[in-house]
Design a protein around this motif. Structure first.
Motif, PDB file in Angstrom:
ATOM      1  N   GLY A   1      -3.934  -7.506  10.948  1.00 31.14           N
ATOM      2  CA  GLY A   1      -4.175  -7.479   9.520  1.00 31.14           C
ATOM      3  C   GLY A   1      -5.520  -6.852   9.199  1.00 31.14           C
ATOM      4  N   ARG A   2      -5.790  -6.752   7.912  1.00 35.60           N
ATOM      5  CA  ARG A   2      -7.058  -6.205   7.454  1.00 35.60           C
ATOM      6  C   ARG A   2      -7.717  -7.175   6.488  1.00 35.60           C
TER       7      ARG A   2
ATOM      8  N   HIS B   1       2.292  -1.432   5.109  1.00 31.44           N
ATOM      9  CA  HIS B   1       1.712  -2.670   4.574  1.00 31.44           C
ATOM     10  C   HIS B   1       2.734  -3.226   3.598  1.00 31.44           C
TER      11      HIS B   1
ATOM     12  N   SER C   1       0.870  -1.176   0.000  1.00 30.01           N
ATOM     13  CA  SER C   1       0.000   0.000   0.000  1.00 30.01           C
ATOM     14  C   SER C   1       0.904   1.223   0.000  1.00 30.01           C
TER      15      SER C   1
ATOM     16  N   ARG D   1       0.986  -6.142   8.225  1.00 30.52           N
ATOM     17  CA  ARG D   1       0.720  -4.771   8.638  1.00 30.52           C
ATOM     18  C   ARG D   1       1.653  -4.454   9.796  1.00 30.52           C
TER      19      ARG D   1
ATOM     20  N   GLU E   1       1.627 -11.151   3.555  1.00 26.72           N
ATOM     21  CA  GLU E   1       1.660  -9.704   3.772  1.00 26.72           C
ATOM     22  C   GLU E   1       1.570  -9.409   5.264  1.00 26.72           C
TER      23      GLU E   1
ATOM     24  N   ASP F   1      -6.278  -8.539   2.978  1.00 26.59           N
ATOM     25  CA  ASP F   1      -4.840  -8.748   2.894  1.00 26.59           C
ATOM     26  C   ASP F   1      -4.564 -10.166   2.391  1.00 26.59           C
TER      27      ASP F   1
END
Length: 219
Positions: free
Chosen positions: A49-50, A73, A24, A59, A57, A53
């Motif tokens: 995390g989101r 990110h 990101s 965060r 990956e 994702d």
């Protein structure tokens, strides 16, 4: 017990060229500050995390002593070193001298129950970076991972007894299925509890949370 129960409060140091692994975009000023931070050898904390994702990956969070926050990110290829959550016992010398006797005793009593404490928040940042984060009004943020109901109940008794300080104690209990709940909320025994997972945040019934510690495989 999850294979990596402390992931959300773990730490990483990023490799040279980490910006090539951004997933990101960062504002130019934030990227420059993060670059200076990493060049100084300072770590970043692993954050929640989101949704959306992808695997591989992370965060990450960068918190400055003046309370600014930068979120990164990145792909895991950006990571040069991964560090476990910081044991409170290792961070004691970074706490204000007036707080150290209380924290030493907390470590001892928790270990007597078979439960170790990890620390996050201002004291962890201060210990990991050597910069000044802890203020007289700072809380000490802790994470505990009791394995069974006996440990949980006695740990909550200990925290309720000592938690108003000084210093004031805050933080989380890690549940056997890998999500976490604020220990102060759990002490109050409400019918519903806010729980935090690796990505999601939601509500659970108190009975279902406590039942996790009664399972034979919880340990």
């Amino acid at each position: 017990m999850p294979s990596d129960p402390w992931a959300r409060h773990g730490w990483v140091r990023l490799a040279e060229g980490w910006a090539e692994h951004l997933r990101s975009p960062l504002a130019a000023a934030e990227q420059a500050e993060a670059a200076d931070w990493c060049a100084a050898g300072r770590p970043l904390v692993i954050a929640r995390g989101r949704s959306g994702d992808e695997a591989g990956e992370l965060r990450l969070g960068l918190a400055t002593p003046d309370k600014r926050r930068i979120g990164l990110h990145v792909a895991v290829g950006a990571v040069a070193e991964r560090l476990a959550p910081l044991p409170l016992a290792e961070a004691l010398n970074s706490a204000p001298a007036a707080w150290q006797p209380m924290l030493v005793e907390l470590v001892r009593r928790a270990l007597d129950l078979g439960v170790a404490a990890a620390v996050y928040g201002s004291l962890a940042w201060q210990h990991r970076t050597g910069l000044r984060y802890v203020r007289p009004e700072s809380d000490i943020d802790l994470v505990f991972a009791p394995r069974d109901r006996w440990q949980l109940d006695r740990l909550l008794d200990l925290l309720a007894e000592t938690g108003d300080g000084p210093p004031r104690l805050d933080g989380e209990i890690l549940l056997p299925d890998g999500v976490a709940v604020a220990w102060r909320e759990l002490v109050g025994r409400p019918a519903r509890l806010l729980v935090k997972g690796p990505v999601e945040v939601g509500l659970r019934d108190l009975a279902s949370v406590l039942a996790l510690f009664d399972r034979k495989d919880a340990a």
